[in-house]
Enzyme design. Structure first.
Site, PDB file in Angstrom:
ATOM      1  CG  HIS A  69      -0.417   0.014   2.475  1.00 38.84           C
ATOM      2  ND1 HIS A  69       0.249   1.204   3.213  1.00 38.84           N
ATOM      3  CD2 HIS A  69      -0.232  -0.997   3.425  1.00 38.84           C
ATOM      4  CE1 HIS A  69       0.569   0.487   4.529  1.00 38.84           C
ATOM      5  NE2 HIS A  69       0.493  -0.687   4.590  1.00 38.84           N
ATOM      6  CG  ASP A  71      -2.568   3.720   2.789  1.00 33.47           C
ATOM      7  OD1 ASP A  71      -2.277   2.957   1.963  1.00 33.47           O
ATOM      8  OD2 ASP A  71      -3.053   3.711   3.980  1.00 33.47           O
ATOM      9  CG  ASP A 101       2.668  -0.035   8.146  1.00 34.07           C
ATOM     10  OD1 ASP A 101       2.626  -0.796   6.972  1.00 34.07           O
ATOM     11  OD2 ASP A 101       2.042   0.215   9.027  1.00 34.07           O
ATOM     12  CD  GLU A 133      -2.879  -1.785   5.463  1.00 37.34           C
ATOM     13  OE1 GLU A 133      -2.979  -2.810   6.014  1.00 37.34           O
ATOM     14  OE2 GLU A 133      -2.400  -0.638   5.755  1.00 37.34           O
TER      15      GLU A 133
END
Length: 374
Positions: A69, A71, A101, A133
């Site tokens: 992801h 975001d 992350d 996400e």
């Protein structure tokens, strides 16, 4: 560009979940197009953000998807030692929001593309990068729905969430919702004329605590810590002043379910208790916030064996955090987690990833490509 250059560019995009993401998606699209990949931007229903899907090799042959992801969570904490959206290196550590992350995985995948694109691939490698996400896996369902028109059914999906480069076969499912209780305000000296929303919500909160306790008695899955499903109240808010009858109160709830248990179903008793307050004159709203299913890839799955070979380690049975992998599996695709970094560094000030972790991830992806080559 090497993996550090790419990570530097990705971190510089403040791609906070729930915000437009045209800048980061456009940059990744251009980067992949330069390497000869077939790239498709897939706008979501919001209109201001998109998923991205790219293919290296023959799209009409079953291959593998590298999923991540774009975001990140907000970075407003005052404890950051440097700008969260400017990559800072200190020895092996690379600091910045999203380094672990999970822009580190995106960077490793993009850095591997030139090497993989130079191979004669008999099976394709796909990149599937989603949006939002971090606010409940809202973007990837739209991407998954488009897969049949974009490629042959994949042999497997590797979701690159931080796992220390050890594959993971399972995680719990999750459902979250908000209860809004509306009563009638007035002066606190005349409670008989009002409807106290906080008092009514106390009954809902009590039901939540009761259900949470009941879940500790099973069913159990020893692969998880804790081994049972869970339920908690995370946020409660209401009232203006001690001498005003509060007419509104909200409660945010979260359930996490072991495989085989419907996470939304765990919230049902609480929802029923909230709706019972309508008989007392309250107005109740139940608003789903997010939901995704559990992941449970069999130990003998071919994808698990593949990751064992690529990483040199037996895949772990399960982790406590959730990912988009459960949604891929629910759609009929084998899915597994494997990515650089440590989840314990995520969602906090001075998030970082190690340069060696990025290199290991890039090597794994390049090895995957070699295994798909003629």
């Amino acid at each position: 560009m090497d993996v550090l250059d790419i990570l530097d560019r990705l971190v510089a995009f403040p791609s906070v979940a729930g915000k437009p993401n045209g800048d980061i998606a456009g940059w990744i699209e251009a980067n992949l197009a330069e390497q000869g990949a077939k790239v498709t931007l897939l706008p979501g229903p919001e209109g201001d953000r998109s998923n991205l899907f790219a293919t290296i090799g023959p799209a009409d042959v079953p291959g593998y998807v590298l999923s991540g992801h774009m975001d990140v969570v907000p970075a407003g904490e005052p404890q950051w030692s440097s700008s969260p959206f400017a990559l800072r290196r200190d020895g092996e550590r690379l600091y910045g929001r999203g380094t672990t992350d999970m822009k580190g995985f995106l960077a490793a995948a993009l850095a591997a593309v030139p090497h993989v694109a130079g191979m004669r691939l008999a099976r394709p490698i796909h990149l599937a990068f989603s949006y939002d996400e971090e606010v409940g896996c809202r973007g990837v369902p739209h991407l998954i729905a488009r897969l049949p028109e974009l490629c042959a059914k994949p042999l497997g999906v590797i979701v690159g969430e931080p796992s220390g480069m050890r594959a993971v076969r399972g995680h719990k499912g999750k459902a979250a919702a908000r209860v809004t209780m509306r009563g009638r305000t007035g002066h606190s000296s005349r409670p008989d004329l009002g409807l106290n929303a906080i008092h009514a919500m106390a009954e809902v909160l009590s039901a939540t605590v009761s259900e949470a306790g009941r879940l500790t008695h099973g069913p159990f899955d020893p692969a998880f810590e804790p081994a049972y499903s869970s339920l908690q109240a995370g946020v409660i808010a209401g009232g203006q002043s001690v001498n005003i009858i509060p007419d509104t109160c909200t409660l945010d709830l979260e359930a996490r379910a072991i495989p085989g248990v419907d996470p939304a179903g765990l919230l049902a008793p609480v929802k029923a208790r909230a709706e019972a307050c309508a008989s007392e004159g309250f107005q109740i709203e139940w608003t789903p916030i997010s939901a995704y299913p559990a992941l449970s890839l069999p130990q003998d799955a071919a994808l698990a064996a593949l990751l064992h070979g690529l990483t040199g380690e037996e895949p772990l049975a399960a982790v406590s955090y959730g990912t988009e992998a459960g949604l891929y599996q629910a759609a009929g695709f084998d899915a597994i987690i494997c990515g650089p970094g440590d989840i314990g560094r995520a969602h906090k000030p001075d998030e970082y990833i190690l340069a060696s972790e990025l290199a290991a991830c890039q090597r794994m992806i390049e090895a995957l490509g070699a295994g798909c080559a003629v």
